[in-house]
Design a protein around this motif. Structure first.
Motif, PDB file in Angstrom:
ATOM      1  N   UNK A   1       0.753  -1.203  -0.007  1.00  0.00           N
ATOM      2  CA  UNK A   1       0.098   0.051  -0.034  1.00  0.00           C
ATOM      3  C   UNK A   1       0.809   1.121   0.185  1.00  0.00           C
ATOM      4  N   UNK A   2       0.380   2.469  -0.775  1.00  0.00           N
ATOM      5  CA  UNK A   2       1.114   3.745  -0.662  1.00  0.00           C
ATOM      6  C   UNK A   2       0.331   4.544   0.185  1.00  0.00           C
ATOM      7  N   UNK A   3       0.902   4.837   1.395  1.00  0.00           N
ATOM      8  CA  UNK A   3       0.372   5.821   2.381  1.00  0.00           C
ATOM      9  C   UNK A   3       0.678   7.045   1.968  1.00  0.00           C
TER      10      UNK A   3
ATOM     11  N   UNK B   1      -7.377   2.594  -1.466  1.00  0.00           N
ATOM     12  CA  UNK B   1      -6.311   3.212  -2.087  1.00  0.00           C
ATOM     13  C   UNK B   1      -5.267   2.721  -2.965  1.00  0.00           C
ATOM     14  N   UNK B   2      -4.116   3.420  -3.093  1.00  0.00           N
ATOM     15  CA  UNK B   2      -3.201   2.971  -4.187  1.00  0.00           C
ATOM     16  C   UNK B   2      -2.355   2.051  -3.673  1.00  0.00           C
ATOM     17  N   UNK B   3      -1.747   1.164  -4.447  1.00  0.00           N
ATOM     18  CA  UNK B   3      -0.885   0.351  -4.082  1.00  0.00           C
ATOM     19  C   UNK B   3       0.045  -0.166  -5.067  1.00  0.00           C
ATOM     20  N   UNK B   4       1.177  -0.634  -4.843  1.00  0.00           N
ATOM     21  CA  UNK B   4       2.487  -0.973  -6.020  1.00  0.00           C
ATOM     22  C   UNK B   4       1.493  -1.946  -6.757  1.00  0.00           C
ATOM     23  N   UNK B   5       1.738  -1.842  -8.089  1.00  0.00           N
ATOM     24  CA  UNK B   5       1.015  -3.097  -8.945  1.00  0.00           C
ATOM     25  C   UNK B   5       1.887  -4.462  -8.702  1.00  0.00           C
ATOM     26  N   UNK B   6       0.877  -5.623  -8.483  1.00  0.00           N
ATOM     27  CA  UNK B   6       1.576  -6.776  -8.442  1.00  0.00           C
ATOM     28  C   UNK B   6       1.154  -7.650  -9.767  1.00  0.00           C
ATOM     29  N   UNK B   7       1.956  -8.157 -10.533  1.00  0.00           N
ATOM     30  CA  UNK B   7       2.032  -8.877 -11.523  1.00  0.00           C
ATOM     31  C   UNK B   7       1.687 -10.387 -11.329  1.00  0.00           C
ATOM     32  N   UNK B   8       0.583 -10.941 -11.934  1.00  0.00           N
ATOM     33  CA  UNK B   8       0.783 -12.318 -11.670  1.00  0.00           C
ATOM     34  C   UNK B   8       1.329 -13.134 -12.796  1.00  0.00           C
ATOM     35  N   UNK B   9       1.498 -14.263 -12.926  1.00  0.00           N
ATOM     36  CA  UNK B   9       2.394 -14.751 -13.860  1.00  0.00           C
ATOM     37  C   UNK B   9       1.623 -14.744 -15.389  1.00  0.00           C
TER      38      UNK B   9
END
Length: 220
Positions: free
Chosen positions: A34-36, A71-79
């Motif tokens: 998460x981006x606080x 809110x915003x968070x850093x993107x997480x890529x799936x395979x």
């Protein structure tokens, strides 16, 4: 004697955007984190206004995502996401490689060699962030040789989406060594203006990264 003009400082938004990108690439902000806004604004010494503006740009690039009520968070890529990104890169970069072989001037080869040396120096120093940045220069020098700016911008968006995973890949010593060797093969193929060999080497370079990241994501 006239005074030497001072370099104009970057805007607050440009500063925040550059710092957030650096933090994502360097793994200081991890996928899914998460981006606080308050904490980041304090850390960077800015108000929340340039932070929100930077968030919009990063969201458009796919580096961060917004979730309602969270809110915003850093993107997480799936395979599946990762495989899709690399497959599209393969298609676009193959086109760029063929065009670069036909259109690029001799300066492109020299700039590729310089960037490759920068990659090697960073690898020897175990400076993963510097290696990531130098690797990006290496590849985009070649891509710029295609003289197709719209194609280059599309590829850049795909690279942005996987920067943090590239940092993870370079964290393994064997991968750093492999990157150096593969860069040399890419340089040799381009120097010979052998488009088919260049594309083959680029594909192998990409595939090795995908295989390593597949293992990482499976563990996650």
């Amino acid at each position: 004697m006239a005074e030497t003009p001072h370099k104009r400082p970057p805007t607050a938004q440009a500063f925040v955007l550059a710092e957030l990108r650096r933090m994502i690439i360097a793994g200081e902000l991890e996928p899914g984190q998460p981006l606080r806004q308050d904490a980041l604004a304090d850390r960077l010494g800015v108000s929340r206004v340039p932070l929100r503006e930077a968030f919009k740009i990063l969201e458009g690039e796919g580096q961060i995502v917004y979730e309602p009520h969270r809110g915003f968070k850093v993107a997480r890529l799936s395979l599946e996401d990762l495989l899709e990104v690399y497959r599209i890169r393969q298609l676009l970069e193959t086109e760029a490689a063929h065009a670069a072989v036909e259109r690029a001037g001799g300066e492109v080869l020299e700039e590729m060699k310089e960037a490759a040396k920068a990659v090697e120096r960073a690898a020897e120093a175990t400076d993963i962030l510097a290696m990531t940045e130098a690797n990006r220069r290496f590849h985009f020098v070649l891509l710029s040789g295609a003289r197709m700016p719209r194609l280059e911008r599309l590829i850049q968006v795909l690279w942005d989406a996987t920067d943090t995973y590239r940092f993870i890949y370079y964290g393994v010593p064997a991968n750093r060594q492999r990157v150096e060797e593969e860069h040399n093969l890419i340089i040799e193929a381009f120097a010979d203006r052998d488009a088919e060999r260049l594309v083959k080497n680029l594909n192998q370079h990409r595939d090795h990264a995908v295989d390593a990241l597949r293992t990482f994501l499976d563990r996650q």
